[in-house]
Design a protein around this motif. Structure first.
Motif, short mmCIF file in Angstrom:
data_model
loop_
_atom_site.label_atom_id
_atom_site.label_comp_id
_atom_site.label_asym_id
_atom_site.label_seq_id
_atom_site.Cartn_x
_atom_site.Cartn_y
_atom_site.Cartn_z
N GLU A 92 -3.56 2.21 4.82
CA GLU A 92 -4.81 2.01 4.09
C GLU A 92 -5.72 3.22 4.19
O GLU A 92 -6.42 3.56 3.23
CB GLU A 92 -5.50 0.74 4.60
CG GLU A 92 -4.76 -0.53 4.17
CD GLU A 92 -5.28 -1.78 4.85
OE1 GLU A 92 -6.20 -1.66 5.70
OE2 GLU A 92 -4.76 -2.87 4.56
N ALA B 134 -4.30 5.75 1.77
CA ALA B 134 -4.55 5.36 0.38
C ALA B 134 -5.98 5.66 -0.04
O ALA B 134 -6.26 5.84 -1.24
CB ALA B 134 -4.24 3.88 0.20
N ALA C 57 -7.37 -6.35 1.45
CA ALA C 57 -6.65 -5.68 2.54
C ALA C 57 -6.70 -6.54 3.80
O ALA C 57 -7.68 -7.23 4.06
CB ALA C 57 -7.27 -4.31 2.82
N LYS D 172 -0.56 -0.93 8.99
CA LYS D 172 -1.51 -1.25 7.93
C LYS D 172 -2.69 -0.29 7.93
O LYS D 172 -3.12 0.19 6.87
CB LYS D 172 -2.02 -2.69 8.10
CG LYS D 172 -0.99 -3.75 7.76
CD LYS D 172 -1.55 -5.13 8.00
CE LYS D 172 -0.54 -6.21 7.64
NZ LYS D 172 -1.03 -7.57 7.94
N VAL E 20 0.84 -1.20 0.00
CA VAL E 20 0.00 0.00 0.00
C VAL E 20 0.88 1.25 0.00
O VAL E 20 0.64 2.20 -0.75
CB VAL E 20 -0.94 0.01 1.22
CG1 VAL E 20 -1.79 1.27 1.23
CG2 VAL E 20 -1.83 -1.23 1.22
N THR F 148 -11.24 -6.14 -1.21
CA THR F 148 -10.08 -5.27 -1.46
C THR F 148 -8.76 -6.00 -1.25
O THR F 148 -7.70 -5.47 -1.59
CB THR F 148 -10.11 -4.06 -0.51
OG1 THR F 148 -9.98 -4.51 0.84
CG2 THR F 148 -11.41 -3.29 -0.66
#
Length: 274
Positions: free
Chosen positions: A139, A142, A250, A135, A104, A248
């Motif tokens: 995220e 992003a 993720a 993370k 990411v 996603t």
């Protein structure tokens, strides 16, 4: 399958290969330099004089599978990506845990990178933030694009991000990363606490029942709680519990790998609570 015919190296390429292989031989405790050397050998095809494929080269020269070599390359690339936000994994295991976050980070704009680095440095209260914190911050950053609506740093009014000046944009992005990451981590923590209370009230206190309760209470249609078992670089089996968004891809939460299933699940719970 047709393999390429071996090709001789130029004098410069042979010199480069010799230097890189020397780096690999002397770098068993420096996974970044080893990964960088392997990456260069692979991308420049410096193995081609004596080996048909990069996989053949790894197996015949170093006794590694191609997968093992790729793990070292990934760890080096992860470390480089994380260096932009002020992080330096201490070992290959940490780099592997942060691989998805690094992917990411690699696609963040400069203003987003600065905001994530600032958050991790000031908001976490530690120079070693957890995997979940890294993370979550990456995220959230992003998700902020040029068309996003943000609060004006001076007036507090909701405005499109692209209408702000450079300094205003940076301030707005930093505020969004800080607020958004905090809220995401709090939701994760609350999910775990709610699940524990639910397990206690129903008498379902085992770690397996906790997984089922958590899934029933908190997972959406696009989320999965996974327990993955695979070998580590030393060949030892490890269990890894994590929550994934299947839409996603993720990683929402991830615990450290463990030697047994119960510990892996407890690590996941502890990571979300951190």
């Amino acid at each position: 399958m047709t393999h390429p015919t071996p090709e001789p190296l130029t004098t410069q390429e042979q010199t480069t290969l010799t230097q890189l292989e020397s780096t690999i031989r002397g770098g068993w405790h420096g996974f970044v330099t080893v990964g960088e050397a392997l990456l260069t050998i692979r991308d420049q095809r410096l193995y081609r004089a004596a080996h048909r494929t990069f996989g053949d080269y790894c197996e015949q020269v170093w006794g590694w599978s191609r997968q093992r070599a790729q793990q070292l390359i990934d760890a080096a690339e992860t470390t480089h990506a994380l260096s932009t936000i002020g992080l330096q994994p201490e070992n290959e295991r940490q780099a592997r845990e942060l691989k998805e976050a690094a992917k990411v980070v690699q696609h963040l704009e400069p203003e987003q990178i600065v905001a994530v680095a600032q958050y991790l440095k000031t908001a976490t209260g530690s120079d070693k933030p957890t995997t979940s914190q890294v993370k979550a911050a990456a995220e959230v950053a992003a998700s902020i694009d040029a068309h996003a609506t943000v609060q004006h740093p001076d007036t507090g009014a909701e405005v499109p991000l692209h209408t702000l000046t450079g300094e205003q944009r940076a301030a707005a992005i930093a505020e969004n990363v800080s607020t958004g990451t905090h809220e995401r981590l709090q939701r994760q923590k609350q999910h775990i606490e709610d699940s524990r209370q639910q397990a206690s009230s129903t008498g379902r206190g085992g770690w397996t029942d906790w997984c089922l309760t958590y899934a029933q209470q908190h997972l959406t249609d696009t989320q999965e709680l996974r327990i993955v078992i695979k070998r580590d670089p030393s060949g030892n089996p490890k269990a890894h519990a994590l929550v994934i968004d299947t839409h996603t891809h993720a990683t929402i939460a991830s615990g450290e790998p463990a030697d047994w299933l119960k510990k892996a699940v407890l690590n996941l719970a502890g990571e979300i609570q951190a």
